[in-house]
Design a protein around this motif. Structure first.
Motif, mmCIF file in Angstrom:
data_model
loop_
_atom_site.group_PDB
_atom_site.id
_atom_site.type_symbol
_atom_site.label_atom_id
_atom_site.label_comp_id
_atom_site.label_asym_id
_atom_site.label_seq_id
_atom_site.Cartn_x
_atom_site.Cartn_y
_atom_site.Cartn_z
ATOM 1 N N TRP A 85 30.235 35.245 95.175
ATOM 2 C CA TRP A 85 29.651 35.001 96.502
ATOM 3 C C TRP A 85 28.150 34.765 96.385
ATOM 4 C CZ3 TRP A 85 31.025 39.708 94.586
ATOM 5 C CH2 TRP A 85 30.007 40.651 94.463
ATOM 6 N N HIS A 103 32.604 33.540 102.727
ATOM 7 C CA HIS A 103 31.698 33.348 101.583
ATOM 8 C C HIS A 103 32.302 33.834 100.279
ATOM 9 C CE1 HIS A 103 28.478 32.922 104.715
ATOM 10 N NE2 HIS A 103 28.250 31.899 103.923
ATOM 11 N N MET A 124 24.593 26.197 93.129
ATOM 12 C CA MET A 124 24.669 25.379 94.353
ATOM 13 C C MET A 124 23.284 24.863 94.754
ATOM 14 S SD MET A 124 27.722 26.771 96.770
ATOM 15 C CE MET A 124 27.228 28.471 96.965
ATOM 16 N N PHE A 270 20.779 27.687 102.155
ATOM 17 C CA PHE A 270 21.711 28.105 103.207
ATOM 18 C C PHE A 270 21.863 27.056 104.314
ATOM 19 C CE2 PHE A 270 20.547 31.778 100.771
ATOM 20 C CZ PHE A 270 21.820 32.149 100.331
ATOM 21 N N ILE A 273 24.778 24.833 102.955
ATOM 22 C CA ILE A 273 26.134 25.398 102.821
ATOM 23 C C ILE A 273 26.548 26.096 104.107
ATOM 24 C CG2 ILE A 273 26.195 25.634 100.297
ATOM 25 C CD1 ILE A 273 25.365 28.582 100.639
ATOM 26 N N GLU A 278 31.197 22.114 103.678
ATOM 27 C CA GLU A 278 30.175 21.776 102.679
ATOM 28 C C GLU A 278 30.070 22.885 101.626
ATOM 29 O OE1 GLU A 278 26.285 20.734 104.223
ATOM 30 O OE2 GLU A 278 25.684 19.901 102.297
ATOM 31 N N LEU A 279 30.177 24.136 102.074
ATOM 32 C CA LEU A 279 30.163 25.253 101.118
ATOM 33 C C LEU A 279 31.317 25.116 100.127
ATOM 34 C CD1 LEU A 279 29.334 28.065 100.043
ATOM 35 C CD2 LEU A 279 30.700 29.082 101.883
ATOM 36 N N ARG A 282 30.625 22.162 97.714
ATOM 37 C CA ARG A 282 29.572 22.422 96.724
ATOM 38 C C ARG A 282 30.033 23.462 95.705
ATOM 39 N NH1 ARG A 282 25.166 19.785 97.717
ATOM 40 N NH2 ARG A 282 24.733 19.562 99.921
ATOM 41 N N ALA A 283 30.620 24.556 96.215
ATOM 42 C CA ALA A 283 31.061 25.615 95.297
ATOM 43 C C ALA A 283 32.137 25.080 94.356
ATOM 44 C CB ALA A 283 31.594 26.812 96.098
#
Ligand code: NDP
Length: 328
Positions: A85, A103, A124, A270, A273, A278-279, A282-283
């Motif tokens: 996380w 998250h 990220m 932040f 993401i 999008e989070l 990207r992750a």
């Protein structure tokens, strides 16, 4: 459970190991038994008061471990899942950590806990810098300060993978070697100039036939901002993404006009993401790149949780390379 607590803003010595009550997951949260905790430069801003926080404070916004309990309404994660996380909230320097289920990033098989804890925030961020803040294109030349740092080594690899030529700065030969190994074509010892503000741009222009770089990525801030601005080519971009040497004082925008219609941005992860899709994208991209071996993660140092103060001293003292971890 063990947790690091700072009672008030201050230096590394404020970070003390205490025995505290373990937290209980509320709605939408999961409880994670930490296996490794990522240290980031932002933790030092939180600890010292550069970014205002509520105290007493358990710093830390990154880690990896195993889910041990679920709060109400959580169905995206199960007990026993391996997750990593990052969050803008603090609390990760502890044996058990509450993480918002949204998250809790799944850790692919084959990625160990230490590597997983090293990726989310710096990985990220590097991804955001090449694919978000800018869209790097093959043939572009970029300048990156602190090339052997946590973000620096990852950003260098991602920029090279996109076909860019990467020029970095470091403060020692050992760091320069690591930066070259990550793909930097030229490494500049920026600690050796009598006047960094004129010396660095002069060297960058020598390396770019006088033109300057398309993009300068600067996480060092106060000491390097002017030098980076003077290293950018006409209509180029300066990305100020941190202030390891201190925050940059107010800038007269007319300077951007005089220096060649330049652009400046001051991004934070932040905002790149905040959208769950999008989070996840990207992750996923960063974890896949690590799992496939395309992106190498360097763990530069590990400290027992109880020695968080020593880890902060090393990070702020420019002693570290790559990722610094705490092990509970
Ligand atoms: P690093 O591992 O890069 O450590 C900081 C490095 O900065 C040092 O190793 C040192 O490298 C360099 N440095 C130069 N001057 C100083 C100084 N006076 N004091 C301390 N360090 C100095 O840290 P991270 O990878 O965690 O972070 C890099 C930067 O990126 C930080 O500014 C951080 O705040 C920022 N960041 C921003 C994010 C965002 O969302 N905007 C997200 C993540 C990180 P050298 O010895 O080679 O000069």
């Amino acid at each position: 459970m063990d947790a690091i607590v700072a009672r008030e803003p201050g230096g590394p010595e404020t970070l003390t190991l205490l025995d505290v009550e373990p937290p209980e997951p509320g709605p939408g949260q999961v409880l994670v038994r930490t296996e490794a905790i990522g240290i980031n430069f932002i933790d030092t801003y939180h600890r010292s008061g550069v970014y205002p926080m509520d105290f007493p404070l358990t710093p830390g916004g990154e880690g990896a471990g195993v889910v041990t309990a679920l709060g109400d309404g959580v169905d995206s994660v199960a007990v026993g899942d391996r997750v990593a996380w990052t969050a803008s909230a603090s609390g990760s320097y502890a044996a058990q950590v509450l993480v918002d289920a949204g998250h809790a990033l799944p850790v692919p098989d084959g990625v160990d806990a230490e590597t997983a804890a090293a990726i989310p925030l710096q990985g990220m961020t590097a991804h955001m810098l090449v694919d978000g803040v800018t869209r790097l294109e093959p043939g572009q030349t970029v300048l990156l300060t602190a090339g052997a740092g946590g973000v620096g080594l990852l950003l260098t690899q991602l920029a090279v993978a996109r076909g860019a030529r990467v020029i970095t700065t470091t403060s020692s030969d050992a760091k320069a070697e690591l930066s070259r190994a990550a793909g930097a074509s030229d490494v500049i010892r920026y600690d050796q100039f009598d006047d960094l503000t004129t010396g660095l741009p002069a060297r960058v222009r020598e390396l770019t036939d006088g033109a300057g770089v398309h993009v300068a990525y600067d996480g060092v801030g106060k000491d390097t901002f002017d030098a980076c601005l003077a290293s950018v080519r006409r209509r180029g971009l300066l990305v100020l993404f941190g202030g390891a040497s201190g925050q940059v004082p107010p800038v007269d925008l007319q300077r951007l006009n005089q220096a060649g219609s330049l652009m400046v941005t001051r991004p934070k992860l932040f905002d790149y993401i905040a959208d769950p899709a999008e989070l996840a994208w990207r992750a996923g991209a960063v974890f896949e790149a690590v799992a496939s071996g395309e992106l190498q993660v360097r763990i530069g140092a590990r400290y027992p949780l109880a020695e968080a103060a020593r880890a902060h001293e090393a990070l702020e003292g420019r002693q570290t390379t790559g990722k610094v971890l705490l092990v509970p």
